[in-house]
Design a protein around this motif. Sequence first.
Motif, mmCIF file in Angstrom:
data_model
loop_
_atom_site.group_PDB
_atom_site.id
_atom_site.type_symbol
_atom_site.label_atom_id
_atom_site.label_comp_id
_atom_site.label_asym_id
_atom_site.label_seq_id
_atom_site.Cartn_x
_atom_site.Cartn_y
_atom_site.Cartn_z
ATOM 1 N N UNK A 339 64.524 59.621 9.549
ATOM 2 C CA UNK A 339 65.140 58.580 8.733
ATOM 3 C C UNK A 339 64.698 58.685 7.274
ATOM 4 N N UNK A 340 65.557 58.271 6.344
ATOM 5 C CA UNK A 340 65.149 58.226 4.939
ATOM 6 C C UNK A 340 64.031 57.197 4.745
ATOM 7 N N UNK A 341 63.173 57.425 3.773
ATOM 8 C CA UNK A 341 62.086 56.505 3.489
ATOM 9 C C UNK A 341 60.753 57.060 3.931
ATOM 10 N N UNK A 342 59.773 56.176 4.061
ATOM 11 C CA UNK A 342 58.429 56.588 4.461
ATOM 12 C C UNK A 342 58.159 56.162 5.893
ATOM 13 N N UNK A 343 57.099 56.716 6.466
ATOM 14 C CA UNK A 343 56.756 56.415 7.857
ATOM 15 C C UNK A 343 55.253 56.284 7.997
ATOM 16 N N UNK A 344 54.833 55.386 8.878
ATOM 17 C CA UNK A 344 53.419 55.197 9.193
ATOM 18 C C UNK A 344 53.166 55.603 10.638
ATOM 19 N N UNK A 345 52.140 56.406 10.843
ATOM 20 C CA UNK A 345 51.714 56.811 12.178
ATOM 21 C C UNK A 345 50.404 56.113 12.499
ATOM 22 N N UNK A 444 70.676 60.019 1.699
ATOM 23 C CA UNK A 444 70.727 58.866 2.579
ATOM 24 C C UNK A 444 71.204 59.242 3.964
ATOM 25 N N UNK A 445 71.582 58.229 4.694
ATOM 26 C CA UNK A 445 71.943 58.407 6.093
ATOM 27 C C UNK A 445 73.417 58.067 6.286
ATOM 28 N N UNK A 446 74.141 58.914 7.009
ATOM 29 C CA UNK A 446 75.526 58.643 7.384
ATOM 30 C C UNK A 446 75.655 58.775 8.891
ATOM 31 N N UNK A 447 76.061 57.684 9.544
ATOM 32 C CA UNK A 447 76.223 57.721 10.993
ATOM 33 C C UNK A 447 77.450 58.544 11.378
ATOM 34 N N UNK A 448 77.351 59.251 12.475
ATOM 35 C CA UNK A 448 78.466 59.993 13.044
ATOM 36 C C UNK A 448 78.933 59.233 14.286
ATOM 37 N N UNK A 449 80.226 59.002 14.436
ATOM 38 C CA UNK A 449 80.709 58.202 15.565
ATOM 39 C C UNK A 449 80.271 58.782 16.909
ATOM 40 N N UNK A 450 79.732 57.918 17.757
ATOM 41 C CA UNK A 450 79.316 58.306 19.104
ATOM 42 C C UNK A 450 79.684 57.178 20.059
ATOM 43 N N UNK A 454 74.259 57.322 22.840
ATOM 44 C CA UNK A 454 73.957 58.310 21.807
ATOM 45 C C UNK A 454 73.884 57.660 20.420
ATOM 46 N N UNK A 455 72.962 58.156 19.625
ATOM 47 C CA UNK A 455 72.898 57.882 18.193
ATOM 48 C C UNK A 455 72.937 59.223 17.475
ATOM 49 N N UNK A 456 73.683 59.298 16.382
ATOM 50 C CA UNK A 456 73.732 60.548 15.618
ATOM 51 C C UNK A 456 73.971 60.224 14.158
ATOM 52 N N UNK A 457 73.268 60.937 13.284
ATOM 53 C CA UNK A 457 73.497 60.760 11.852
ATOM 54 C C UNK A 457 73.204 62.064 11.138
ATOM 55 N N UNK A 458 73.771 62.150 9.944
ATOM 56 C CA UNK A 458 73.499 63.294 9.075
ATOM 57 C C UNK A 458 72.788 62.810 7.825
ATOM 58 N N UNK A 459 72.025 63.698 7.243
ATOM 59 C CA UNK A 459 71.444 63.460 5.919
ATOM 60 C C UNK A 459 71.820 64.653 5.061
ATOM 61 N N UNK A 460 72.768 64.405 4.148
ATOM 62 C CA UNK A 460 73.276 65.495 3.340
ATOM 63 C C UNK A 460 74.070 66.450 4.207
ATOM 64 N N UNK A 461 74.428 67.593 3.661
ATOM 65 C CA UNK A 461 75.231 68.549 4.426
ATOM 66 C C UNK A 461 74.417 69.432 5.359
ATOM 67 N N UNK A 462 73.085 69.335 5.317
ATOM 68 C CA UNK A 462 72.298 70.349 6.001
ATOM 69 C C UNK A 462 71.512 69.902 7.204
ATOM 70 N N UNK A 463 71.629 68.600 7.618
ATOM 71 C CA UNK A 463 70.716 68.120 8.651
ATOM 72 C C UNK A 463 71.396 67.079 9.519
ATOM 73 N N UNK A 464 71.226 67.202 10.832
ATOM 74 C CA UNK A 464 71.712 66.237 11.815
ATOM 75 C C UNK A 464 70.574 65.828 12.737
#
Length: 521
Positions: A339-345, A444-450, A454-464
């Motif tokens: 996901x876009x943004x930061x993450x805490x582990x 950013x994040x763009x959801x792909x219809x599912x 299922x959940x699916x999204x792309x970030x830019x043209x290079x990543x799903x």
Amino acid sequence: MSWWRHAVIYQVYVWSFADSDGDGIGDLQGVRSRLPYLRDLGVDAVWLNPFYPSPQADNGYDVADYRDVDPRFGTLADADALLRDAHALGLRVIIDLVPNHTSSEHPWFREALAAAPGSPERGRYLFRDGRGDEPPNNWMSNFGGRAWTRVPDGQWYLHLFAPEQPDLDWTTTDVREEFHSILRFWLDRGVDGFRIDVAHGLAKDPQMRDVDAGQASHPHWDVDEVHDVYRGWRRVLDGYPGDRVFVGEIWVQTVDRLALYLRPDELHTAFNFAFLTADFSAPALRQAVDDSMRALERVGAPPTWVLSNHDVVRHVTRYGGGELGLRRARAAALLMLALPGSAYLYQGEELGLPEVEDLPDAVRRDPVFHRSGGAELGRDGCRVPLPWSDASPSLGFGPGEATWLPQPAAWKSLTVERQTTDPGSILNLYRAALARRRDLPDAGLTWIPTTGDMLAFRRGPGFLCIVNVGDDAAPVPDPVLDEARSASLVLHSDPRASGEVLPGGSAAWYAHSDRDGGLAG
């Protein structure tokens, strides 16, 4: 772009991370010794839970001195050395700040008890006259029981947590100036930011009204006057170089209320508890992501994702426990880190550690357990010391045999040492995901219809990113498959995943690879 907008920050619960001297309690020297592990894991920063001098009524969240280190954990020189070592390894350091309350052993509170009602010393806290023999109102402690304790002269003081944690009065100049000074003390020593405990709780309803049954909002949470406190803090922080950061622990009713804390002149980021508390289902997770990104985009703040911390049941257990919980936790890790943004582990999640639910009553320390008479187990189960190796009876936690909370025997198979040599371990999944995350498109994040689970999204043209949150294997939906066919399956949470089928409770990353092996876009 500011580092904290996309960073991965690792939470170190100092009590339970690494013990250097064999007393069974983690310490700053232990943290120093394990900093290379965190660098190699691939995180950008470390957040340390409180290490200040404290009677430890709430494991350090009852602070007696905000400008020193508790002898259990080391010295101020150890803190300085930890900062130097971390910075030399390219790691930033965020420390915990506890502004809602002090310890009852803090010099200010001792002065307040010795002073008369109406005195400036008492004015730093929330002392009030009662209603006859009853407290000033019906507020209850977060840890169980009344939120008021009576002192010998008849007045009552407010503590939203344990009686050993009296709440400060943030309408007084003394309190505000003291915390500006505390911020400067640690900023001058080189800390990169602060995590703010109970950031939504500092301001209280001045009329101290009772809470009515069914009341949605509470007169001591999320009161609008709290925002003026953080505007003052931001002015202090902005006077320092180096892109320092505030992250707030903010539990509020809606993400729109959360966004108010992240306006450009207040805090930088806040934990996304809507994501943490979401069920492991496609509708719940998507709504948590959508609501958060919509609300925070309005104020220009990045989302900050988190799955576990020191106050909640570990997510392996929340997601069902056993193999099911671990499988879902692996999938959730890939979802969060995509996901876009930061993450805490939270320490140990990269090892797939479950909640320890069978601790003996005699070893439990959490005031939640004791104030509820054992009706609530409290938070000790997510705070058990980490298993590092077979090097000692404490599983490499320290040179001694004992640990302040006992480690389950089953954790011998979950040590860092064992998982490092297992290509399919969750530790190596985290390492791979964190390495690839650095090359994700800055988009950013763009959801792909599912459909279905299922959940699916792309970030830019290079990543799903594709996630199957259902229990059964399912084919990747055609709209997703059309995009995935032009990319490669670069990472998956379940070895049974293929380019066209995802097992239940699994996630996969697809990417266009450039000639250097990174992610395109």
